[in-house]
Design a protein around this motif. Structure first.
Motif, mmCIF file in Angstrom:
data_model
loop_
_atom_site.group_PDB
_atom_site.id
_atom_site.type_symbol
_atom_site.label_atom_id
_atom_site.label_comp_id
_atom_site.label_asym_id
_atom_site.label_seq_id
_atom_site.Cartn_x
_atom_site.Cartn_y
_atom_site.Cartn_z
ATOM 1 N N GLU A 89 20.293 -18.415 -15.979
ATOM 2 C CA GLU A 89 21.363 -19.187 -15.355
ATOM 3 C C GLU A 89 21.151 -19.451 -13.860
ATOM 4 N N VAL A 90 19.999 -19.049 -13.344
ATOM 5 C CA VAL A 90 19.732 -19.257 -11.920
ATOM 6 C C VAL A 90 19.866 -20.728 -11.517
ATOM 7 N N PRO A 91 19.370 -21.702 -12.302
ATOM 8 C CA PRO A 91 19.517 -23.105 -11.881
ATOM 9 C C PRO A 91 20.969 -23.547 -11.695
ATOM 10 N N SER A 92 21.891 -22.893 -12.362
ATOM 11 C CA SER A 92 23.307 -23.279 -12.256
ATOM 12 C C SER A 92 23.943 -22.806 -10.948
ATOM 13 N N LEU A 93 23.205 -22.087 -10.135
ATOM 14 C CA LEU A 93 23.760 -21.544 -8.894
ATOM 15 C C LEU A 93 23.822 -22.555 -7.752
ATOM 16 N N VAL A 94 23.210 -23.719 -7.900
ATOM 17 C CA VAL A 94 23.189 -24.700 -6.807
ATOM 18 C C VAL A 94 24.622 -25.004 -6.367
ATOM 19 N N GLY A 95 24.843 -24.889 -5.068
ATOM 20 C CA GLY A 95 26.164 -25.156 -4.500
ATOM 21 C C GLY A 95 27.101 -23.967 -4.511
ATOM 22 N N ARG A 96 26.714 -22.882 -5.138
ATOM 23 C CA ARG A 96 27.596 -21.715 -5.267
ATOM 24 C C ARG A 96 27.712 -20.972 -3.943
ATOM 25 N N ASP A 97 28.948 -20.758 -3.530
ATOM 26 C CA ASP A 97 29.250 -19.919 -2.375
ATOM 27 C C ASP A 97 29.395 -18.497 -2.908
ATOM 28 N N MET B 194 27.797 -11.160 6.218
ATOM 29 C CA MET B 194 27.110 -12.410 5.935
ATOM 30 C C MET B 194 27.751 -13.158 4.773
ATOM 31 N N ASN B 195 27.783 -14.481 4.933
ATOM 32 C CA ASN B 195 28.145 -15.403 3.865
ATOM 33 C C ASN B 195 26.865 -16.092 3.406
ATOM 34 N N ALA B 196 26.773 -16.383 2.109
ATOM 35 C CA ALA B 196 25.597 -17.070 1.583
ATOM 36 C C ALA B 196 26.030 -18.160 0.614
ATOM 37 N N VAL B 197 25.419 -19.335 0.769
ATOM 38 C CA VAL B 197 25.652 -20.470 -0.115
ATOM 39 C C VAL B 197 24.297 -20.928 -0.639
ATOM 40 N N ILE B 198 24.181 -21.055 -1.947
ATOM 41 C CA ILE B 198 22.928 -21.511 -2.566
ATOM 42 C C ILE B 198 22.826 -23.016 -2.379
#
Length: 151
Positions: A9-17, A109-113
């Motif tokens: 499911e890694v490809p589905s992470l695009v845009g995920r905060d 830290m905040n991270a967004v893919i």
């Protein structure tokens, strides 16, 4: 809070905060250990008395690269990928040290893919990372990190 996903499911992470990591206090001991590790003993980092008297920051500050290196700790709090054999910190595309981190301050830290790209044997994630200082008006660090996950 950690986001946990299976490798498929890694490809589905695009845009995920991924949200925010826990707070971490930047202690003088941590700064001193980092100074020893990188052989950077500039007084503004390691001489608390002189830094209080002479620096424009009112006391000692962490090395910018110490603040940046905390992305590794924070990153592991934010994302776990099940089913991988190897995780690699592949590098950085852009880094800015926006505000100094005073000794005694707390950071998180905040991270967004931003992107996920398929690479031979795995995926490369491009992650927009922001380290904030508790009570600060501007971030300490803004960085675009590259991470690889191999199955």
């Amino acid at each position: 809070m950690t986001t946990t996903v299976p490798y498929t499911e890694v490809p589905s992470l695009v845009g995920r905060d991924l949200g925010w990591s826990d707070w971490l206090e930047v202690t003088q001991d941590r700064v001193n250990v980092f100074a020893d590790a990188v052989d950077d003993h500039q007084w503004i980092h390691v001489d608390a008395e002189r830094a209080r008297a002479e620096s424009p920051f009112g006391g000692p500050i962490a090395h910018g690269f110490l603040s940046l290196s905390l992305t590794t700790k924070f990153w592991t709090e934010l994302l776990e990928v099940d089913g991988v054999t190897t995780k690699v910190n592949y590098g950085l595309d852009k880094v800015r040290f926006i505000s100094p981190v005073q000794v005694g301050a707390r950071v998180r830290m905040n991270a967004v893919i931003a992107e996920v790209a398929e690479i031979r044997g795995g995926y490369q994630l491009t992650v927009d990372q922001t380290i904030e200082i508790e009570g600060g008006t501007k971030p300490a660090v803004a960085a675009r990190g590259l991470y690889r996950f191999y199955a």
